[in-house]
Motif scaffolding. Structure first.
Motif, PDB file in Angstrom:
ATOM      1  N   GLN A   1     -26.439  14.358  -6.839  1.00 29.02           N
ATOM      2  CA  GLN A   1     -26.685  15.785  -6.564  1.00 29.02           C
ATOM      3  C   GLN A   1     -25.874  16.292  -5.372  1.00 29.02           C
ATOM      4  N   VAL A   2     -24.677  15.736  -5.204  1.00 26.74           N
ATOM      5  CA  VAL A   2     -23.822  16.257  -4.126  1.00 26.74           C
ATOM      6  C   VAL A   2     -23.184  17.552  -4.648  1.00 26.74           C
ATOM      7  N   PRO A   3     -23.360  18.659  -3.925  1.00 21.41           N
ATOM      8  CA  PRO A   3     -22.794  19.919  -4.415  1.00 21.41           C
ATOM      9  C   PRO A   3     -21.262  19.852  -4.473  1.00 21.41           C
ATOM     10  N   GLU A   4     -20.701  20.441  -5.506  1.00 20.92           N
ATOM     11  CA  GLU A   4     -19.250  20.377  -5.674  1.00 20.92           C
ATOM     12  C   GLU A   4     -18.490  20.988  -4.497  1.00 20.92           C
ATOM     13  N   PRO A   5     -18.955  22.113  -3.919  1.00 20.62           N
ATOM     14  CA  PRO A   5     -18.217  22.664  -2.763  1.00 20.62           C
ATOM     15  C   PRO A   5     -18.138  21.662  -1.609  1.00 20.62           C
ATOM     16  N   TYR A   6     -19.165  20.841  -1.486  1.00 23.36           N
ATOM     17  CA  TYR A   6     -19.137  19.825  -0.424  1.00 23.36           C
ATOM     18  C   TYR A   6     -17.996  18.845  -0.678  1.00 23.36           C
ATOM     19  N   VAL A   7     -17.913  18.363  -1.906  1.00 23.12           N
ATOM     20  CA  VAL A   7     -16.885  17.371  -2.236  1.00 23.12           C
ATOM     21  C   VAL A   7     -15.499  17.980  -2.068  1.00 23.12           C
ATOM     22  N   ARG A   8     -15.338  19.217  -2.542  1.00 23.40           N
ATOM     23  CA  ARG A   8     -14.027  19.882  -2.422  1.00 23.40           C
ATOM     24  C   ARG A   8     -13.630  20.052  -0.960  1.00 23.40           C
ATOM     25  N   THR A   9     -14.617  20.326  -0.118  1.00 23.81           N
ATOM     26  CA  THR A   9     -14.329  20.485   1.311  1.00 23.81           C
ATOM     27  C   THR A   9     -13.966  19.143   1.937  1.00 23.81           C
ATOM     28  N   LEU A  10     -14.736  18.136   1.553  1.00 24.41           N
ATOM     29  CA  LEU A  10     -14.529  16.804   2.127  1.00 24.41           C
ATOM     30  C   LEU A  10     -13.119  16.291   1.855  1.00 24.41           C
ATOM     31  N   VAL A  11     -12.591  16.577   0.676  1.00 25.50           N
ATOM     32  CA  VAL A  11     -11.279  16.017   0.312  1.00 25.50           C
ATOM     33  C   VAL A  11     -10.196  17.095   0.258  1.00 25.50           C
ATOM     34  N   SER A  12     -10.454  18.220   0.934  1.00 26.68           N
ATOM     35  CA  SER A  12      -9.447  19.279   0.892  1.00 26.68           C
ATOM     36  C   SER A  12      -8.254  18.895   1.782  1.00 26.68           C
ATOM     37  N   CYS A  13      -7.108  19.337   1.359  1.00 29.56           N
ATOM     38  CA  CYS A  13      -5.903  19.059   2.154  1.00 29.56           C
ATOM     39  C   CYS A  13      -4.863  20.118   1.809  1.00 29.56           C
ATOM     40  N   ALA A  14      -4.318  20.771   2.843  1.00 26.60           N
ATOM     41  CA  ALA A  14      -3.241  21.729   2.584  1.00 26.60           C
ATOM     42  C   ALA A  14      -2.033  20.946   2.045  1.00 26.60           C
ATOM     43  N   PRO A  15      -1.374  21.448   0.996  1.00 25.37           N
ATOM     44  CA  PRO A  15      -0.248  20.693   0.423  1.00 25.37           C
ATOM     45  C   PRO A  15       0.810  20.315   1.463  1.00 25.37           C
ATOM     46  N   ASP A  16       1.043  21.186   2.445  1.00 25.41           N
ATOM     47  CA  ASP A  16       2.082  20.840   3.429  1.00 25.41           C
ATOM     48  C   ASP A  16       1.583  19.856   4.482  1.00 25.41           C
ATOM     49  N   ASP A  17       0.297  19.515   4.422  1.00 31.33           N
ATOM     50  CA  ASP A  17      -0.275  18.529   5.357  1.00 31.33           C
ATOM     51  C   ASP A  17      -0.350  17.148   4.698  1.00 31.33           C
ATOM     52  N   LEU A  18       0.003  17.097   3.418  1.00 34.10           N
ATOM     53  CA  LEU A  18      -0.184  15.864   2.663  1.00 34.10           C
ATOM     54  C   LEU A  18       0.901  14.840   3.017  1.00 34.10           C
ATOM     55  N   VAL A  19       0.469  13.602   3.251  1.00 32.94           N
ATOM     56  CA  VAL A  19       1.420  12.528   3.520  1.00 32.94           C
ATOM     57  C   VAL A  19       1.028  11.331   2.657  1.00 32.94           C
ATOM     58  N   ALA A  20       2.017  10.490   2.330  1.00 36.19           N
ATOM     59  CA  ALA A  20       1.753   9.340   1.459  1.00 36.19           C
ATOM     60  C   ALA A  20       1.990   8.041   2.226  1.00 36.19           C
ATOM     61  N   VAL A  21       1.207   7.035   1.888  1.00 38.10           N
ATOM     62  CA  VAL A  21       1.410   5.683   2.416  1.00 38.10           C
ATOM     63  C   VAL A  21       1.443   4.745   1.217  1.00 38.10           C
ATOM     64  N   SER A  22       2.522   4.003   1.080  1.00 41.71           N
ATOM     65  CA  SER A  22       2.586   3.086  -0.067  1.00 41.71           C
ATOM     66  C   SER A  22       2.644   1.647   0.440  1.00 41.71           C
ATOM     67  N   PHE A  23       2.121   0.735  -0.363  1.00 46.60           N
ATOM     68  CA  PHE A  23       2.196  -0.693  -0.017  1.00 46.60           C
ATOM     69  C   PHE A  23       2.022  -1.548  -1.259  1.00 46.60           C
ATOM     70  N   SER A  24       2.421  -2.819  -1.124  1.00 45.53           N
ATOM     71  CA  SER A  24       2.218  -3.788  -2.203  1.00 45.53           C
ATOM     72  C   SER A  24       0.948  -4.568  -1.892  1.00 45.53           C
ATOM     73  N   PRO A  25      -0.074  -4.416  -2.687  1.00 44.24           N
ATOM     74  CA  PRO A  25      -1.320  -5.134  -2.386  1.00 44.24           C
ATOM     75  C   PRO A  25      -1.109  -6.639  -2.547  1.00 44.24           C
ATOM     76  N   THR A  26      -1.513  -7.375  -1.532  1.00 41.75           N
ATOM     77  CA  THR A  26      -1.372  -8.830  -1.601  1.00 41.75           C
ATOM     78  C   THR A  26      -2.722  -9.538  -1.538  1.00 41.75           C
ATOM     79  N   GLU A  27      -3.758  -8.794  -1.213  1.00 39.32           N
ATOM     80  CA  GLU A  27      -5.094  -9.398  -1.183  1.00 39.32           C
ATOM     81  C   GLU A  27      -6.068  -8.391  -1.772  1.00 39.32           C
TER      82      GLU A  27
END
Lengths: 452, 168
Positions: free
Chosen positions: B121-147
């Motif tokens: 019963q988590v309200p959708e606006p809460y989830v959208r706020t929690l994971v909101s990110c301005a597109p120009d603020d977005l950054v990526a981190v990539s790695f090869s999982p070894t464990e």
């Protein structure tokens, strides 16, 4: 200038509603991250984390005590990073019990009942708090404003002149000022290691006289540890139906316990909180509140009820002691002309073994309250007396009341309310400080029963 | 998976970590302090040897500093409804610019995550706020999982998973 962040204002983040992340660093420099629901506020400078299994987080913390918690506000979605340093582990005591109860609620909420076994409460010092940028929702105003509610309640309490008035004022305050619909107030019987209900609100049956041993359930643990116990989710581990059944099957205490009066209470409370009512260091009573709604009682309400409890506890202790030391100097209030008992005589049975009293075949009460009623009825039968004083009861060796602050007044209130619940022809009315009157609408036949 | 010879992620594991889960990424600085940030997206390379996590740069500054310093990361993935939890670790993380499709994936991620949380019963606006990110603020981190570690709550939490193993 914004005020520095204080953990006091961020406590909702530590309710376990939105799991936090805890990041640690191993001796090899590798990070480790895991979700935890069991992070708990201790004070403005400390948090506690449950220790259930020896996992990587714990292994890392023992080698390198500094960690980071990433936590979210469950209403606004605001994010905070805490830098924390591991100090010590507590394996018993109030904090441990608070955490154990909280964990039981979370375990049940997460379908993990029986899996979580608390080994310790790891205490961390909070070294830094950082608010992260990003969108937030506006804070939600839920429930009454707590400080005005507390103020009104304390004002009402200070006007009370009798223990009975105090008890009613306390319950009304919870109901009116704090919007609490389901509640019980239980007086502590320290020598007996148990609590008995003197008042309740929001249930079909008042349950006055029902007992809970120290250490059992939210209420019993709050009494034993003298610490508030709060559970945010339904928890079968702390459900009274089950615990008292287990207790009855296994314990000697159960034999001495009032089991004939069923406990009131919601069948499956979704939120529970028990707050010890203290007079200084002494436990006087426990207030218990519950709700069908999850996460209904927060940290701030807990604080408000602890504060209200402190004020109530001191007032209770003062009234109990004042009553206990009251001399028989005051003239008894003149009673209205007694209506002579009439109609069918009522049989009242008394069992010496446990003090239990039956009205006809219906169980009324046992223990001290039962013995008091029997003594009053016997006196009345012998001499026609209706007026009595607390003092003479206190001096009666047969009643075996503890000498100092013996809670006699509380026992009389219990007896009075139990009579109100169970019969319409026998009453006890208070007529002044340390004085009361027995009112009988029917004649009685007293039947002392042999030991069963 | 072994550290010397990174295997591609098991397809089931790749599907799991891209199923709009709750994700946090941790890094460490060279003084031994770990730090963390919530992620708002995840993608897996076609050969399943490299995974990329997306996060708001403004919230990730100490994390990005740690990665720049030593490349070590740990990411926890949690499916709220089932409590299934997985942690992947790697030592070769690097910071990358987010791709245009990463920004496009933000809304579907939020919607999927909200669906994952609907049982609570988590309200959708809460989830959208929690994971909101301005597109120009977005950054990526990539790695090869070894464990990989199974972290579903319980006594077996923290167990290292064998290559191809997936907790149920």
């Amino acid at each position: 200038m914004s005020t520095p962040l204080s953990l006091d204002r961020l406590r909702p983040c530590l309710e376990g509603i939105v799991p936090s992340g805890i990041a640690t660093c191993g001796v090899d420099g590798m990070p480790n991250i895991t979700y935890v629901s069991q992070l708990m506020y201790v004070d403005p400078d400390h948090v506690a984390l449950s220790f259930q299994f020896f996992n990587k987080t714990r292994q890392n913390i023992l080698a390198n005590p500094v960690a980071t918690v990433l936590m979210m506000d469950p209403e606004t979605a605001a994010r905070y990073r805490l830098t924390i340093r591991y100090l010590r582990t507590e394996t018993a005591g109030p904090l441990f019990e608070r955490m154990k109860a909280k964990l039981a609620g979370i375990a049940s909420h997460e379908g993990m009942t029986g899996i979580f076994h608390l080994l310790g409460a790891d205490i961390y010092r909070v070294q830094g708090i950082e608010a992260l940028p990003g969108r937030e929702l506006p804070p939600v105003d839920s429930g009454p404003a707590l400080l005005p509610a507390l103020r009104r309640s304390v004002d009402a309490l200070s006007a009370c002149q009798s223990l009975e008035g105090l008890i009613d004022s306390f319950c009304s305050s919870l109901e009116r000022n704090f919007g609490i619909q389901h509640q019980m107030l239980l007086m502590a019987d320290e020598p007996g290691g148990r609590l008995y209900i003197v008042a309740s609100r929001g249930y079909v049956h008042s349950g006055t006289g029902a007992e809970i041993p120290y250490g059992v359930g939210v209420i019993g643990v709050a009494a034993r540890e003298k610490v508030p116990i709060r559970i945010m989710y339904p928890s079968s581990d702390y459900a009274y139906s089950r615990m008292l059944r287990d207790q009855a099957a296994s314990s000697e205490l159960a034999e001495r316990l009032e089991t004939a009066i069923p406990l009131p209470g919601l069948p499956e409370p979704a939120s529970q909180m028990a707050v010890p009512i203290m007079a200084g260091l002494r436990l006087v009573a426990v207030a218990y509140v519950e709700s069908r709604q999850e996460c209904h009682f927060g940290y701030d309400l807990e604080d408000a009820l602890v504060a209200l409890g402190a004020s109530t506890g001191l007032a209770m202790a003062a009234l109990l002691c004042a009553e206990a030391s009251a001399e028989e100097t005051a003239e008894p209030a003149r009673s209205p002309a007694a209506t002579a008992p009439c109609g069918e005589p009522q049989r009242v049975r008394h069992f010496l073994r446990d003090g239990s009293v039956f009205l006809g075949d219906d169980y009324l009460i046992k223990g001290v309250a039962g013995s008091i009623l029997w003594r009053l009825l016997s006196d009345h039968q012998r001499s026609g007396r209706r007026e009595f004083s607390n003092r003479e009861l206190r001096l009666d060796p047969a009643l075996r009341l503890p000498e100092i602050c013996d809670n006699l007044e509380a026992r009389l209130i219990l007896l009075q309310r139990r009579l109100q619940d169970r019969c319409d022809w026998l009453r006890i009315e208070k007529t002044g400080r340390g004085r009361f009157r027995l009112d009988l609408a029917r004649p009685v036949v007293l039947v002392p029963e042999e030991v069963a | 998976m072994t550290e010397t010879d990174p295997e591609p992620l098991d397809p089931a594991m790749a599907a799991f970590i891209t199923s709009h889960l709750s994700m946090q990424l941790a890094a460490t600085d060279d003084a031994g302090l770990a730090t963390a940030v919530r992620c708002v997206g995840c993608r897996v390379s076609a050969d399943r040897r490299r995974i990329t996590l997306l996060m708001p740069r403004s919230q990730a500054l100490p994390v990005l500093a740690g990665i720049a310093a030593n490349g070590r990361v740990a990411v926890v993935f949690n499916e709220p409804e089932s409590y299934r939890t997985l942690q992947l670790k790697g030592r070769d993380a690097r910071i990358e610019a987010a791709l245009p499709e990463d920004a496009e994936a933000l809304l579907p991620y939020a919607a999927g995550f909200a669906r994952n949380l609907a049982a609570f019963q988590v309200p959708e606006p809460y989830v959208r706020t929690l994971v909101s990110c301005a597109p120009d603020d977005l950054v990526a981190v990539s790695f090869s999982p070894t464990e990989a570690y199974g972290q579903t709550p319980g006594p077996r939490a923290g167990r290292r998973l064998a290559p191809g193993e997936m907790e149920t």
